[in-house]
Design a protein around this motif. Structure first.
Motif, PDB file in Angstrom:
ATOM      1  N   SER A  18      47.311  67.910  25.412  1.00 32.19           N
ATOM      2  CA  SER A  18      47.988  66.695  24.919  1.00 32.19           C
ATOM      3  C   SER A  18      47.139  65.439  25.058  1.00 32.19           C
ATOM      4  O   SER A  18      47.646  64.336  25.041  1.00 32.19           O
ATOM      5  N   SER A  39      39.320  71.468  21.558  1.00 32.87           N
ATOM      6  CA  SER A  39      38.526  70.254  21.715  1.00 32.87           C
ATOM      7  C   SER A  39      37.628  70.368  22.937  1.00 32.87           C
ATOM      8  O   SER A  39      37.791  71.262  23.758  1.00 32.87           O
ATOM      9  N   ALA A  47      50.899  60.705  17.951  1.00 30.16           N
ATOM     10  CA  ALA A  47      51.233  62.139  18.015  1.00 30.16           C
ATOM     11  C   ALA A  47      52.688  62.318  18.431  1.00 30.16           C
ATOM     12  O   ALA A  47      53.407  63.173  17.877  1.00 30.16           O
ATOM     13  N   THR A  75      40.376  65.264  19.787  1.00 30.27           N
ATOM     14  CA  THR A  75      41.644  65.950  19.571  1.00 30.27           C
ATOM     15  C   THR A  75      42.530  65.165  18.601  1.00 30.27           C
ATOM     16  O   THR A  75      43.168  64.195  18.995  1.00 30.27           O
ATOM     17  N   ALA A 115      45.294  63.401  23.227  1.00 28.66           N
ATOM     18  CA  ALA A 115      44.922  63.022  21.868  1.00 28.66           C
ATOM     19  C   ALA A 115      43.853  61.946  21.889  1.00 28.66           C
ATOM     20  O   ALA A 115      43.926  61.018  22.696  1.00 28.66           O
ATOM     21  N   TYR A 134      47.779  59.018  21.111  1.00 33.18           N
ATOM     22  CA  TYR A 134      48.838  59.768  21.790  1.00 33.18           C
ATOM     23  C   TYR A 134      50.228  59.341  21.308  1.00 33.18           C
ATOM     24  O   TYR A 134      51.074  60.179  20.994  1.00 33.18           O
ATOM     25  N   THR A 189      47.662  73.079  24.208  1.00 36.28           N
ATOM     26  CA  THR A 189      46.873  71.846  24.222  1.00 36.28           C
ATOM     27  C   THR A 189      47.002  71.155  25.569  1.00 36.28           C
ATOM     28  O   THR A 189      47.901  71.463  26.353  1.00 36.28           O
ATOM     29  N   LEU A 247      45.523  65.185  17.536  1.00 31.35           N
ATOM     30  CA  LEU A 247      46.780  65.861  17.803  1.00 31.35           C
ATOM     31  C   LEU A 247      47.837  65.571  16.734  1.00 31.35           C
ATOM     32  O   LEU A 247      48.523  66.483  16.261  1.00 31.35           O
ATOM     33  N   SER A 248      47.961  64.312  16.339  1.00 32.33           N
ATOM     34  CA  SER A 248      49.011  63.951  15.376  1.00 32.33           C
ATOM     35  C   SER A 248      48.803  64.682  14.053  1.00 32.33           C
ATOM     36  O   SER A 248      49.733  65.241  13.478  1.00 32.33           O
ATOM     37  N   ASP A 300      44.307  74.154  20.639  1.00 33.46           N
ATOM     38  CA  ASP A 300      43.455  72.970  20.786  1.00 33.46           C
ATOM     39  C   ASP A 300      42.079  73.435  21.247  1.00 33.46           C
ATOM     40  O   ASP A 300      41.935  73.990  22.336  1.00 33.46           O
TER      41      ASP A 300
END
Lengths: 602, 350
Positions: free
Chosen positions: A528, A429, A544, A495, A530, A541, A526, A497-498, A427
């Motif tokens: 996490s 970001s 994700a 981010t 998102a 989130y 990461t 994430l998904s 990640d």
């Protein structure tokens, strides 16, 4: 041209150790350990010229188990129809020396079986319709290259003694080695074969007193050596050393030398305890602890001073008398320290953490052919097929040409060291940069990569942020350019994430199709946190999490490394749960390769 | 150009003497041909930098060696210590027949299977005669010759193990598929690799006596020259080869001479000391580097027709031996810095 035994200078300890092995009929094996190019193999081969050993048997790296232990004698079966065991490496090694170069490259299971049988002195064969056992009295001289994978402890424990050859920085010595190698080898006229023969005859006259045994077991328990193989080997070696020196009494020096030879490979160097004072020597050998521990005990038991009747070279001390085993401990401390120091340097130089991970063997058509089974559309194992058909040739009335039928067919079982693929999913970001944690992420990746390099794993890197999701380094075994790739890693906002998880999952699906034998892992780094979703309006989130539930976690091992420094780690934990991933905090990984090792084990 | 000429030229290699630049690579190869015990060369570089061309071109200039007639392993008749069983029996019976044969370049393809590398049971013979017979593999052909592995870093680990084993022992021991056999297998290992495609196992790296890095040719004039020469060669290989036949023959002769005088090249003690000093200054463990450096200097002297090794010989060849042994950090390339070398040589008194 191999230099002669007498020309080999500087390897006195190794030479002595080999002589011990030869003197005692019950000692079965010696390990010669050292970095490449210090003369391990040269020494091994020179033994033959010196007449110390005759006609050694070599165990080549790709020897299969039917050749090592024996299988059906095909020629005999064809001509007479009789089922007889063929000649094998172990049957030929009976009464001779078996030489193994680079023992640590051999298959662990195979070596375990083989050494077990050698120690027993009998080989048991159950295969190809044969059930026989035959005697095999042999001794094994094996080299171990410290630059390669570490030898499993279960294997090294089967060897009585071990010598470590340390590289030399002595100018005179190294110049001498060059001169020796450039000159024509002279006719060898050393008397080592004679020395060994004389010592052999003298061995039974050397008395093993209770003091000697007590001293050895004292040192062994002090060093917390598991099992008594080391104790027995140390006592035997002491006796052989005395015999070689022409004495009937074992001296303290004999025991000290013997203990080092017998315990080097059995001792587990103690990890440094961070709570101990800083002024301790950097490398602490197990011996030091033993000594200090012993002191404590002695102080408590001051009234009952151990009553050991030591009559050998014992030094009187003003304060109190050292016990025999303490004196030996004092002798060996320094030697172990040198070995530990070397081990430490090798580890540093080659980034080789103790490779505890069990070598998993995978079936692979391109791998090493190790055995055979009944035919089932695999690659035909011709030798096994011929063996299975051989006993029937007479009955089938084949004249000269072999008659092979369908039921004879056998196929190969091939194994290869498993190739592991590690995909680092990083990640990059903005939140990571803002908190200055990207530096730690990079450091952790580098530390982990060093580890994979040693194990020859395949490593790939993908990064994700709002602007870009993609592979920055295609999986390969090269790590040369990773450093630059990490430096160049572009950091962006947001981010997704998904989407990133989906990308990685899709990528791995394709990768696994092309590399079906690889064992795949994803290391996701990461926080996490998102911020972007694939579907408009969805909570990034939660989306994700939903995607994480759908990934392939049966064939792929997922690990989530928490890069966030927040106290509340619920997001990361839930994400790891959805992925079926192990959950680790970045701070725990950073440099601690041992922790990392543990969780990459399946 | 006639059809016939084209057919004759097909499969011929570009002549060694006309390969432009890449002096370091050429020198490393020549030194190994002069003294095979140097331990081979690893050539690292990008695609299209004449790595393979140069290695294949060696074939034209390789010297002759005296081998036992009819032996599939090409046993060297002058070395009874390392012969196959058949030749040793012949030697004892006095029936060994020496024949002269040119050294060759044997290629090991990446996809070679283990049985083809180490040799295996002759299946046809087994099936028709009911008796075992050994059929040699690549390691058998390679004995006394050059073993060339393109993309050596991509070779399967278990095949690498086989090469290492043979390289260390000078013999190939086969114990598999019902065959138990041993034959000499002493070869000059030459590997090429493109570092982008994966790194080399440390153990294999150490086995190479020398390593060199080849870079692309960045001089426009030289590049143009290379392209022109290549086009001329491709259009008519036969006459192109003919045009440089004299040069090729001269080089071939020079190598043969160097091999003859190699054993009598004098190596003073102070040169041995210098070699050790250089190794120690660079912090190199083990004796392989020392020996390779010394042998390279001797071979270099021999190649130049000299009978005594000088400081200059060490200076000109040491970097070939040292470079790949100084890579401490796996994430970086070689960090060879020749200032230490120059300093050692400067400090050294004759």
């Amino acid at each position: 041209m191999n230099p002669r035994y007498s020309q080999i200078c500087g390897l006195e300890e190794a030479k002595l150790a080999i002589q011990c092995l030869l003197v005692d009929p019950d000692m079965k094996g010696i390990l010669i350990k050292g970095p490449p190019g210090v003369g391990k193999s040269v020494l091994m081969r020179s033994l033959v010229d010196a007449g110390v050993i005759d006609e050694p048997v070599h165990l080549p790296i790709n020897a299969d188990d039917s050749q090592i232990f024996g299988a059906l004698d095909v020629e005999e079966a064809i001509s007479t129809g009789k089922v007889v065991l063929s000649d094998s490496i172990l049957s030929r090694a009976d009464g001779h020396i078996l030489m193994i170069d680079d023992l640590n490259l051999f298959d662990t299971k195979l070596m375990h079986t083989m050494m077990g049988q050698i120690i027993q002195g009998r080989v048991l064969v159950e295969r190809d319709g044969i059930s026989v056992s035959y005697p095999c009295s042999t001794k094994v001289v094996a080299t171990v290259n410290t630059k390669e994978m570490a030898l499993e402890r279960t294997i090294s424990d089967l060897f009585d003694i071990c010598v470590t050859i340390l590289p030399s920085t002595d100018r005179e010595f190294r110049a001498e080695v060059i001169r020796t190698n450039l000159s024509e080898p002279p006719v060898d006229c050393n008397r080592v074969a004679e020395t060994v023969a004389n010592a052999k005859g003298r061995l039974k006259d050397v008395e093993i007193t209770d003091d000697i045994v007590d001293a050895v077991t004292g040192v062994c328990t002090g060093l917390e050596i598991e099992g008594v193989r080391g104790d027995i080997a140390a006592v035997r070696t002491s006796r052989a050393l005395a015999a070689l020196d022409g004495r009937k009494i074992i001296s303290r020096e004999d025991v000290s030398t013997a203990v080092v030879l017998a315990l080097t490979h059995r001792r587990i160097p103690k990890e440094e305890d961070p709570e101990e004072e800083d002024d301790k020597p950097k490398i602490e050998s197990g011996f030091d602890k033993y000594l200090s521990m012993n002191h404590d005990r002695e102080e408590k038991e001051q009234t009952s001073e151990p009553d050991i009747p030591v009559n050998l070279n014992q030094k009187a001390s003003d304060e109190r008398e050292m016990t025999f085993s303490e004196e030996i401990s004092a002798d060996i401390g320094e030697m172990f320290e040198a070995i530990d120091l070397a081990d430490e340097i090798w580890k540093e130089a080659y980034n080789d953490p103790f490779l505890k991970r069990k070598m998993m063997k995978g079936e692979d058509r391109n791998g090493r052919y190790i055995s055979s089974r009944n035919y089932n559309n695999g690659t035909i194992a011709i030798d096994a097929t011929i063996r299975s058909s051989a006993p029937y040739q007479k009955r089938r009335g084949s004249q000269g040409r072999m008659d092979i039928r369908k039921q004879d067919l056998r196929e190969k079982i091939c194994v290869s060291d498993p190739k592991c693929m590690f995909l680092f999913m990083v990640d990059v970001s903005g939140s990571l940069v803002a908190k200055g944690r990207i530096r730690y992420v990079k450091a952790a990746i580098m530390a982990m990569l060093s580890d994979h390099y040693v194990r020859r794993d395949t490593v790939g890197i993908m990064t994700f942020n709002q602007g870009h999701i993609g592979i920055v380094k295609e999986p390969s075994r090269s790590v040369g350019d990773v450093h630059q790739k990490l430096v160049d890693m572009k950091v962006g906002k947001g981010t997704p994430l998904s989407e990133a998880i989906k990308f990685a999952d899709d990528y791995l699906r394709v990768y696994r199709k092309r590399n079906p034998y690889d064992i795949c892992f994803v290391i996701m780094m990461t926080d996490s946190d998102a911020t972007t979703s694939m579907f408009k309006g969805a909570d990034p989130y939660e989306e994700a999490l939903a995607v994480a539930c759908t990934v392939n976690h049966t064939d792929v091992g997922w690990t989530l490394i928490e890069t966030s420094g927040l106290i509340d780690k619920t997001k990361g934990r839930r994400m790891a749960e959805a992925l079926g991933a192990r959950y680790i905090l970045l701070d725990d990984v950073k440099m601690d390769l041992h922790a990392y090792e543990e969780w990459t084990i399946l | 150009m006639t059809e016939k000429a084209a057919a004759e030229g097909r499969g011929r290699s570009f002549p060694f003497v006309r390969i432009a630049g890449q002096d370091e690579m050429k020198l490393a190869l020549l030194l190994n041909v002069v003294d095979p015990s140097i331990g081979g060369v690893l050539i690292t570089g990008q695609k299209g930098t004449a790595k393979s061309t140069t290695v294949r071109a060696l074939e034209e200039i390789l010297p002759e060696r005296t081998v036992s007639k009819g032996c599939q392993f090409g046993c060297d008749v002058s070395n009874p210590e390392n012969m196959c069983e058949i030749c040793r029996a012949k030697l004892e019976a006095g029936t060994i027949e020496p024949v002269s044969k040119s050294m060759r370049v044997i290629e090991l393809p990446l996809n070679a299977t283990e049985d083809r590398v180490s040799g295996t049971l002759d299946v046809e013979y087994m099936l028709t005669h009911g008796e075992k017979k050994f059929e040699g593999g690549v390691l058998a052909q390679a004995n006394g010759n050059i073993l060339y592995v393109d993309e050596v870093n991509l070779l399967d680990d278990h095949v690498v193990d086989l090469l290492l084993d043979s390289a260390a022992m000078g013999r190939n021991y086969v114990e598999r598929e019902g065959v138990s056999f041993t034959h000499p297998s002493r070869f000059i290992l030459i590997g090429t690799m493109n570092p982008e495609e994966g790194s080399l196992r440390p153990q294999l790296l150490d086995r190479f006596g020398m390593a060199i890095e080849v870079g692309g040719m960045m001089d426009r004039k030289v590049r143009a020259q290379i392209v022109k020469e290549r086009l001329r060669f491709d259009s008519d290989p036969v006459s192109y080869l003919e045009s440089c036949r004299e040069e090729t023959e001269a080089l071939r002769q020079r190598i043969a001479n160097a091999r003859t005088i190699l054993g009598s090249v004098e190596c003073p003690d102070h040169i041995v000391d210098l070699v050790v000093d250089i190794s120690i200054e660079y912090g190199i463990e083990g004796h392989r580097a020392d020996l390779a450096m010394m042998r390279a200097a001797i071979a270099y002297a021999a190649l130049n027709g000299k009978t005594k090794v000088t400081k200059q010989d060490v200076e000109d060849t040491a970097s070939l031996v040292l470079r790949h042994r100084l890579q401490k950090n796996i994430f970086e390339g070689s960090n060879f810095d020749n200032s230490t070398l120059i300093q050692c040589i400067f400090n050294h008194l004759e």
